[in-house]
Scaffold this active site. Structure first.
Site, PDB file in Angstrom:
ATOM      1  N   ASN A   8      -2.426 -10.423  -8.770  1.00  0.00           N
ATOM      2  CA  ASN A   8      -2.266  -9.898  -7.449  1.00  0.00           C
ATOM      3  C   ASN A   8      -3.159 -10.644  -6.655  1.00  0.00           C
ATOM      4  O   ASN A   8      -4.420  -9.990  -6.484  1.00  0.00           O
ATOM      5  CB  ASN A   8      -2.317  -8.514  -7.418  1.00  0.00           C
ATOM      6  CG  ASN A   8      -2.232  -8.062  -5.949  1.00  0.00           C
ATOM      7  OD1 ASN A   8      -1.753  -8.611  -5.025  1.00  0.00           O
ATOM      8  ND2 ASN A   8      -2.014  -6.675  -6.032  1.00  0.00           N
ATOM      9  N   ARG A  63       2.444 -10.702  -8.311  1.00  0.00           N
ATOM     10  CA  ARG A  63       3.011  -9.882  -7.184  1.00  0.00           C
ATOM     11  C   ARG A  63       3.389 -10.810  -5.980  1.00  0.00           C
ATOM     12  O   ARG A  63       2.314 -11.557  -5.531  1.00  0.00           O
ATOM     13  CB  ARG A  63       1.922  -8.767  -6.796  1.00  0.00           C
ATOM     14  CG  ARG A  63       2.492  -7.881  -5.585  1.00  0.00           C
ATOM     15  CD  ARG A  63       1.294  -6.926  -5.128  1.00  0.00           C
ATOM     16  NE  ARG A  63       1.867  -6.244  -4.104  1.00  0.00           N
ATOM     17  CZ  ARG A  63       1.303  -5.767  -3.322  1.00  0.00           C
ATOM     18  NH1 ARG A  63       0.016  -6.057  -2.947  1.00  0.00           N
ATOM     19  NH2 ARG A  63       1.773  -4.958  -2.257  1.00  0.00           N
ATOM     20  N   HIS A 152       6.419  -1.895  -0.967  1.00  0.00           N
ATOM     21  CA  HIS A 152       5.934  -0.974  -2.016  1.00  0.00           C
ATOM     22  C   HIS A 152       7.249  -0.689  -3.233  1.00  0.00           C
ATOM     23  O   HIS A 152       7.004   0.286  -3.719  1.00  0.00           O
ATOM     24  CB  HIS A 152       5.658   0.456  -1.512  1.00  0.00           C
ATOM     25  CG  HIS A 152       4.387   0.499  -0.757  1.00  0.00           C
ATOM     26  ND1 HIS A 152       4.215   1.259   0.147  1.00  0.00           N
ATOM     27  CD2 HIS A 152       3.173  -0.166  -0.882  1.00  0.00           C
ATOM     28  CE1 HIS A 152       3.041   1.225   1.019  1.00  0.00           C
ATOM     29  NE2 HIS A 152       2.517   0.205   0.052  1.00  0.00           N
ATOM     30  N   ARG A 213      -2.586   1.892  10.058  1.00  0.00           N
ATOM     31  CA  ARG A 213      -1.165   1.483  10.863  1.00  0.00           C
ATOM     32  C   ARG A 213      -0.680   2.937  11.521  1.00  0.00           C
ATOM     33  O   ARG A 213      -0.768   3.834  10.916  1.00  0.00           O
ATOM     34  CB  ARG A 213      -0.185   0.648  10.071  1.00  0.00           C
ATOM     35  CG  ARG A 213      -0.632  -0.551   9.324  1.00  0.00           C
ATOM     36  CD  ARG A 213       0.366  -1.318   8.475  1.00  0.00           C
ATOM     37  NE  ARG A 213       0.012  -2.106   7.604  1.00  0.00           N
ATOM     38  CZ  ARG A 213       0.179  -2.057   6.561  1.00  0.00           C
ATOM     39  NH1 ARG A 213       0.770  -1.001   5.750  1.00  0.00           N
ATOM     40  NH2 ARG A 213      -0.444  -3.136   5.573  1.00  0.00           N
ATOM     41  N   GLU A 356       1.696  -0.223 -10.416  1.00  0.00           N
ATOM     42  CA  GLU A 356       2.366  -1.682 -10.162  1.00  0.00           C
ATOM     43  C   GLU A 356       1.997  -2.651 -10.889  1.00  0.00           C
ATOM     44  O   GLU A 356       3.104  -3.268 -11.191  1.00  0.00           O
ATOM     45  CB  GLU A 356       2.059  -1.801  -8.776  1.00  0.00           C
ATOM     46  CG  GLU A 356       2.523  -0.659  -7.504  1.00  0.00           C
ATOM     47  CD  GLU A 356       1.716  -0.993  -6.025  1.00  0.00           C
ATOM     48  OE1 GLU A 356       0.797  -0.556  -6.139  1.00  0.00           O
ATOM     49  OE2 GLU A 356       2.421  -1.420  -5.280  1.00  0.00           O
TER      50      GLU A 356
END
Ligand code: AMP
Length: 378
Positions: A8, A63, A152, A213, A356
């Site tokens: 990643n 990823r 996601h 955010r 993940e």
């Protein structure tokens, strides 16, 4: 059993994990790439590769954040795939370039090993047209690639599948609302193992209140800040992506701090906590309506897995919908995959730690097997 290396690559970091089957044979995080740590991603990756036992390495799974409308499944990397991921950089200007660098460097350093790209958006390619489109002029939307892509995806896919297993049900017959609450946060309505709709949209900015955010806002706020406030587009982008959410409301994006300050009576932290949890509740209600039948609501990621007060507040007052948390079952003493709703509740409320990297390894292995299958059948 062969090994899979999962990478990643961020703009200044490389996270890696080596899998032997589903066991972890090694993992690490290299940070400050290009700013005090390794000189560049090539140096970072070279040091990782020299420190691990790569015997029997079958593939590298990468990823990749944005697969646009091009990629709906994990894909073996070719020159054409690299070009397509590069074409998507305008949609993910922070993430895709770093992901691409990781792919290119890994290809160079491991030329004989299959590279597989696993996209954060791919799981959501099953969303129906009404969930994907924004209600703007279709010709404008088509011209500029404006649609809900969702993110996601590997987490929502993994967690919804684990939830079905936890309930002893077939995933194809299970409807789950998955709540990935980390620093970034998104909700997903998963119907029979497929994404029906998710709260992140064209970018990860839409939807829930997040660490930094804003999530959903009236787009007029942007026009107003531009026309009346005199901010330029980059400043507004920075405001909404990096200085909003919990940080904007209470000056801190760590939910542990927000909860501690709220418990001490801090007004800003209380507002931030309430907005965070009520936004989640609104999405749970909306997604319950869109799914028609909900079998489970599942919390995951840093906040979702650890913050019992968030779980309790986000689902408070939903007993009329069959959704409730049993406080004795969610007293903070338990960890791992678990059910926290009362026995016999119509809707199971679950906590499932996301993984993940494991999901990327599983999908990478799946691509290898699918790739091999035709020749073996001959
Ligand atoms: P993630 O992006 O999944 O790594 O989640 C990171 C976030 O999880 C952090 O910013 C924290 O706000 C939150 N977090 C981690 N541990 C806890 C905890 N014990 N209680 C509340 N929030 C937590």
């Amino acid at each position: 059993m062969s090994r899979i290396l999962v990478l990643n690559c961020g703009s200044s970091s490389v996270k890696w994990r080596l899998f032997h089957g589903s066991d972890t044979a090694g993992k690490g995080l290299v940070e400050r790439v290009g700013s005090g740590g390794p000189a560049d991603h090539e140096a970072a990756l070279a040091s990782i590769l020299s420190s691990v036992d790569l015997s029997g390495l079958a593939a590298v799974g990468h990823r990749v954040v944005h697969g646009g409308d091009r990629f709906s499944a994990p894909t073996i990397v070719t020159d054409e795939v690299i070009a397509a991921v590069r074409d998507l950089v305008p949609l993910a200007p922070l993430h895709n370039p770093a992901n691409l660098t990781g792919i290119e460097v890994a290809r160079r350093l491991l030329p004989d090993v299959t590279q597989v790209a696993v996209f954060d958006t791919a799981f959501h390619r099953t969303m129906p047209a009404w969930a994907r489109a924004y209600a703007i002029d279709t010709s404008v939307a088509d011209r500029w690639g404006i649609q809900r892509y969702g993110f996601h995806g590997t987490s929502h896919e993994y967690v919804s599948r684990r939830t079905a297993a936890l309930l002893g049900r077939e995933v194809t017959d299970t409807n789950v609302i998955t709540l990935h609450l980390g620093n970034g946060a998104s909700a997903c309505a998963v119907k029979g193992g497929r994404s029906l709709i998710t709260s992140m949209g064209m970018s990860p900015l839409e939807g829930l209140v997040m660490g930094t955010r804003s999530g959903d806002i009236d787009p007029t706020i942007i026009f107003h800040l531009r026309r009346v406030g005199g901010l330029d587009v980059d400043q507004i982008d920075e405001l909404l992506n990096r200085r909003s959410g919990l940080v904007g409301l209470a000056g801190d994006n760590d939910m542990r701090e927000i909860i501690a300050r709220r418990d001490a009576g801090d007004a800003a932290a209380t507002l931030a906590f309430d907005m965070y949890c009520q936004r989640i509740k609104g999405y749970v209600g909306a997604y319950a309506a869109l799914l028609g039948r909900v079998d489970a609501v599942t919390f995951t990621a840093g906040v979702g897995e650890n913050a019992a007060p968030v779980r309790a507040a986000a689902l408070a007052g939903l007993t009329a919908f069959g959704i409730a948390v049993d406080p004795d079952r969610d007293d903070g003493a338990r960890s791992g995959e678990r059910i926290i709703s009362p026995d016999g509740a119509p809707v199971a409320v679950c906590v499932v730690p996301t993984d993940e990297e494991l999901e990327i390894a599983i999908q990478t292995r799946g691509v290898l097997e699918a790739d091999r299958a035709p020749s073996e059948q001959r």
